[in-house]
Design a protein around this motif. Structure first.
Motif, PDB file in Angstrom:
ATOM      1  N   ILE A  33      -0.870 -43.696   2.816  1.00 59.68           N
ATOM      2  CA  ILE A  33      -1.671 -42.986   1.815  1.00 59.68           C
ATOM      3  C   ILE A  33      -2.274 -41.731   2.433  1.00 59.68           C
ATOM      4  CG2 ILE A  33      -3.782 -43.115   0.429  1.00 59.68           C
ATOM      5  CD1 ILE A  33      -3.075 -46.117   0.007  1.00 59.68           C
ATOM      6  N   LYS A  34      -2.812 -41.853   3.635  1.00 56.95           N
ATOM      7  CA  LYS A  34      -3.418 -40.704   4.301  1.00 56.95           C
ATOM      8  C   LYS A  34      -2.368 -39.678   4.722  1.00 56.95           C
ATOM      9  CE  LYS A  34      -7.843 -41.226   4.501  1.00 56.95           C
ATOM     10  NZ  LYS A  34      -8.739 -40.214   3.995  1.00 56.95           N
ATOM     11  N   LEU A  35      -1.211 -40.141   5.090  1.00 55.21           N
ATOM     12  CA  LEU A  35      -0.170 -39.250   5.570  1.00 55.21           C
ATOM     13  C   LEU A  35       0.493 -38.475   4.436  1.00 55.21           C
ATOM     14  CD1 LEU A  35       1.290 -38.362   8.128  1.00 55.21           C
ATOM     15  CD2 LEU A  35       2.921 -40.195   7.753  1.00 55.21           C
ATOM     16  N   TYR A  36       0.622 -39.096   3.267  1.00 58.50           N
ATOM     17  CA  TYR A  36       1.359 -38.481   2.176  1.00 58.50           C
ATOM     18  C   TYR A  36       0.531 -38.184   0.933  1.00 58.50           C
ATOM     19  CZ  TYR A  36       5.311 -39.966   4.968  1.00 58.50           C
ATOM     20  OH  TYR A  36       6.191 -40.154   5.991  1.00 58.50           O
ATOM     21  N   GLY A  37      -0.724 -38.611   0.901  1.00 54.26           N
ATOM     22  CA  GLY A  37      -1.539 -38.484  -0.301  1.00 54.26           C
ATOM     23  C   GLY A  37      -2.006 -37.067  -0.580  1.00 54.26           C
ATOM     24  N   GLY A  38      -1.695 -36.578  -1.751  1.00 56.55           N
ATOM     25  CA  GLY A  38      -2.132 -35.248  -2.161  1.00 56.55           C
ATOM     26  C   GLY A  38      -3.437 -35.310  -2.928  1.00 56.55           C
ATOM     27  N   HIS A  39      -4.002 -34.153  -3.172  1.00 58.19           N
ATOM     28  CA  HIS A  39      -5.280 -34.081  -3.860  1.00 58.19           C
ATOM     29  C   HIS A  39      -5.386 -32.738  -4.573  1.00 58.19           C
ATOM     30  CE1 HIS A  39      -9.437 -35.043  -4.625  1.00 58.19           C
ATOM     31  NE2 HIS A  39      -9.808 -33.884  -4.116  1.00 58.19           N
ATOM     32  N   PHE A  40      -5.982 -32.728  -5.764  1.00 57.62           N
ATOM     33  CA  PHE A  40      -6.243 -31.495  -6.501  1.00 57.62           C
ATOM     34  C   PHE A  40      -7.716 -31.125  -6.351  1.00 57.62           C
ATOM     35  CE2 PHE A  40      -2.407 -32.752  -8.729  1.00 57.62           C
ATOM     36  CZ  PHE A  40      -1.796 -31.539  -8.965  1.00 57.62           C
ATOM     37  N   SER A  41      -7.990 -29.860  -6.074  1.00 54.33           N
ATOM     38  CA  SER A  41      -9.364 -29.365  -5.994  1.00 54.33           C
ATOM     39  C   SER A  41      -9.424 -27.924  -6.487  1.00 54.33           C
ATOM     40  CB  SER A  41      -9.877 -29.390  -4.553  1.00 54.33           C
ATOM     41  OG  SER A  41     -10.157 -30.694  -4.137  1.00 54.33           O
ATOM     42  N   PRO A  42     -10.542 -27.571  -7.142  1.00 57.14           N
ATOM     43  CA  PRO A  42     -10.711 -26.167  -7.526  1.00 57.14           C
ATOM     44  C   PRO A  42     -11.084 -25.308  -6.317  1.00 57.14           C
ATOM     45  CG  PRO A  42     -12.548 -27.488  -8.316  1.00 57.14           C
ATOM     46  CD  PRO A  42     -11.581 -28.428  -7.681  1.00 57.14           C
ATOM     47  N   ILE A  43     -10.616 -24.074  -6.325  1.00 58.44           N
ATOM     48  CA  ILE A  43     -10.984 -23.104  -5.296  1.00 58.44           C
ATOM     49  C   ILE A  43     -12.152 -22.287  -5.843  1.00 58.44           C
ATOM     50  CG2 ILE A  43     -10.224 -21.062  -4.032  1.00 58.44           C
ATOM     51  CD1 ILE A  43      -7.441 -22.290  -3.944  1.00 58.44           C
ATOM     52  N   LEU A  44     -13.237 -22.242  -5.087  1.00 57.99           N
ATOM     53  CA  LEU A  44     -14.443 -21.572  -5.554  1.00 57.99           C
ATOM     54  C   LEU A  44     -14.476 -20.091  -5.212  1.00 57.99           C
ATOM     55  CD1 LEU A  44     -17.047 -24.304  -4.569  1.00 57.99           C
ATOM     56  CD2 LEU A  44     -15.952 -23.938  -6.780  1.00 57.99           C
TER      57      LEU A  44
END
Length: 105
Positions: A33-44
């Motif tokens: 999970i840590k090696l392949y897990g992606g995440h969406f976040s806004p850029i401020l």
């Protein structure tokens, strides 16, 4: 531009490392999970660096929507680029920076 928002999908471990907290660290799939897990976040936003040698590597402010990561933090542009350029294992494609713009009437 008030009509524009930027979001990125990135490999979180490339920016924040491998955090071993809670019961997750005992789960057999934790490493994957840590090696392949992606995440969406806004850029401020972006903050340019003053030094001449780092002029082409500004800091990018990212707001992490996961409460464990304490909200906003800064990463260098090159580091974010590497995290976004990582390949998603499921789709076999690189991650992305998403630009959403509201069209004016």
């Amino acid at each position: 531009n008030p009509n524009c928002r930027i979001c990125c999908n990135y490999l979180r471990s490339a920016l924040t490392g491998f955090e071993l907290t809670g019961l997750w660290k005992f789960h057999p799939l934790f490493f994957l999970i840590k090696l392949y897990g992606g995440h969406f976040s806004p850029i401020l936003g972006m903050v340019e660096q003053d030094s001449e040698e780092e002029k082409d590597n500004p800091f990018i402010a990212i707001f992490d929507t996961n409460h464990k990561y304490n909200g906003a933090y800064f990463v260098t542009c090159k580091r974010l680029y590497e995290a976004v350029s990582s390949i998603d294992v499921g789709s076999k494609k690189s991650r992305a920076i998403i630009l959403v713009e509201k069209k004016s009437a």
